[in-house]
Design a protein around this motif. Structure first.
Motif, PDB file in Angstrom:
ATOM      1  N   THR A   1       0.647   3.597   1.940  1.00 54.65           N
ATOM      2  CA  THR A   1       0.970   3.867   3.345  1.00 54.65           C
ATOM      3  C   THR A   1       2.294   3.205   3.739  1.00 54.65           C
ATOM      4  OG1 THR A   1      -1.370   4.039   3.851  1.00 54.65           O
ATOM      5  CG2 THR A   1       0.073   3.631   5.705  1.00 54.65           C
TER       6      THR A   1
ATOM      7  N   CYS B   1       0.851  -1.196   0.000  1.00 51.40           N
ATOM      8  CA  CYS B   1       0.000   0.000   0.000  1.00 51.40           C
ATOM      9  C   CYS B   1       0.881   1.239   0.000  1.00 51.40           C
ATOM     10  CB  CYS B   1      -0.866  -0.012   1.258  1.00 51.40           C
ATOM     11  SG  CYS B   1      -1.895   1.449   1.466  1.00 51.40           S
TER      12      CYS B   1
ATOM     13  N   HIS C   1      -0.324  -4.421   5.590  1.00 53.33           N
ATOM     14  CA  HIS C   1      -1.636  -4.457   6.237  1.00 53.33           C
ATOM     15  C   HIS C   1      -2.732  -4.880   5.266  1.00 53.33           C
ATOM     16  CE1 HIS C   1      -0.999  -0.307   4.763  1.00 53.33           C
ATOM     17  NE2 HIS C   1      -2.249  -0.436   4.351  1.00 53.33           N
TER      18      HIS C   1
ATOM     19  N   CYS D   1      -7.107  -2.897   1.687  1.00 55.31           N
ATOM     20  CA  CYS D   1      -6.897  -1.498   2.092  1.00 55.31           C
ATOM     21  C   CYS D   1      -7.347  -0.555   0.990  1.00 55.31           C
ATOM     22  CB  CYS D   1      -5.458  -1.212   2.476  1.00 55.31           C
ATOM     23  SG  CYS D   1      -5.277   0.466   3.092  1.00 55.31           S
TER      24      CYS D   1
HETATM   25 ZN   LIG Z   1      -3.193   0.841   3.121  1.00 55.11          ZN
END
Ligand SMILES: [Zn+2]
Ligand SMILES: [Zn+2]
Length: 337
Positions: free
Chosen positions: A40, A38, A60, A155
């Motif tokens: 992130t 991701c 995640h 996500c």
């Molecule tokens: Zn994410």
């Protein structure tokens, strides 16, 4: 077990042999099959998010199988009877734990929990052969998807979905930045009959063309005005100047939703652009209810994901290519037995 470890932001991940984690009370030990990468993760590696656990195992958007169950797994989710058995397939998302007690948790806003813990940020995640996760925050995944296909939904799909829901019944919907989350959410928006206006980096006609092929009514440069005023706009790109640009494209009463966890600074703009009940909001994290709703809707559309797989050991390559904008699909790490 093998794991890719972040010792310090700004450094490459290190492949290491570390002890296999043990599931505590209410936790599952999960053998990881796939873990999607991701944006992130990039923000954490690049030091753009404060106070990560260190050393840290990132990741995640984890798909795996339950190998062991910590005692007292019968703690049940407050909103559904989520029980897992050994061998079950399980999805582990960003929201890893909440206290259940703070003002936010008690008002159905566990995404804002004062003491929340996040997978692959403040607790270890899925760039590894095994991980442990609190069973109450794990999700059952639709059978229609294989492990690699479903990973990006955990996500990009889920938090994208929360951003999309914030746009209410917007008929004319703008999306700024047509990356992974946008691609997934656009499919739901079109399925629900929204008219889609896609904005890309100026001159990126290739992505604009992709958006049109998917069904966007209009696609153009992020500094252009759409042919009609929008009821809502979601910004997935982490570029602050897009906020006043999107605001400018809104009809009265419209909303700009910032879907990312990190964004560069937003330049100032005249109050007149916000006047007439326009709204700017961000979206933080997800709730378990978002997860359950999304995984009901996704297979019905059906939302298709585009993935490119990398072996666990090549996590740095995946991150570097992502950062350089060289991926045309979501990178998914696959973990060989
Ligand atoms: Zn994410
Ligand atoms: Zn809380």
């Amino acid at each position: 077990m093998r794991a890719m470890i972040l010792d310090k932001p700004g450094q490459a991940l290190q492949l290491r042999d570390v002890p296999k984690p043990k599931p505590g009370r209410g936790q599952l030990l999960v053998r990881v099959n796939a873990c999607a990468v991701c944006r992130t993760d990039l923000h954490v590696v690049d030091g753009e998010l404060p106070n990560p656990k260190l050393p840290l195992i990132l990741g995640h958007q984890i798909v795996g199988r339950v190998q062991e169950i910590g005692e007292d797994n019968n703690l049940q989710s407050e909103i559904s009877n989520q029980k897992f058995e050994i061998g079950d397939r399980v999805g582990i998302p960003w929201l890893g734990w909440t206290d259940g007690e703070c003002l936010y948790c008690r008002s159905n806003r566990e995404n804002l929990c004062d003491n929340a813990r996040f997978t692959g940020y403040t607790i270890d995640g899925g760039y590894a052969e095994f991980t442990v996760a609190d069973a109450r925050y794990c999700l059952h995944l639709p059978d229609r998807y294989n492990d690699v296909e479903v990973a990006p939904l955990l996500c990009a799909g889920l938090i994208g979905y929360r951003s999309y829901r914030k746009t209410g019944n917007a008929r004319l919907l703008g999306i700024y930045g047509f990356g992974n989350a946008a691609y997934l959410i656009a499919q739901i928006a079109l399925h629900e009959g929204r008219e889609l206006f896609v904005f890309t980096r100026p001159g990126d006609t290739e992505t604009q063309q992709k958006a049109k092929v998917l069904g966007a009514k209009w696609a153009g440069d992020s500094d252009a005005m759409p042919p009609e005023k929008l009821d809502a706009a979601i910004i997935f790109a982490s570029v602050g100047p897009l906020v006043p640009a999107a605001l400018d494209a809104l009809a009265k009463g419209g909303i700009v939703v910032c879907g990312g966890i990190h964004m560069s600074d937003i330049p100032s703009f005249p109050y007149a652009d916000l006047w007439e009940e326009r709204v700017i909001t961000s979206v933080a994290n997800l709730t378990r209810r978002d997860g359950e709703e999304f995984f009901k809707i996704a297979p019905r559309v059906p939302v298709q994901t585009k993935t490119e797989t990398f072996p666990l050991e090549q996590a740095n390559t995946a991150l570097n290519r992502f950062r350089a904008g060289e991926l045309s699909a979501t990178a998914v790490l696959t973990i060989a037995e």
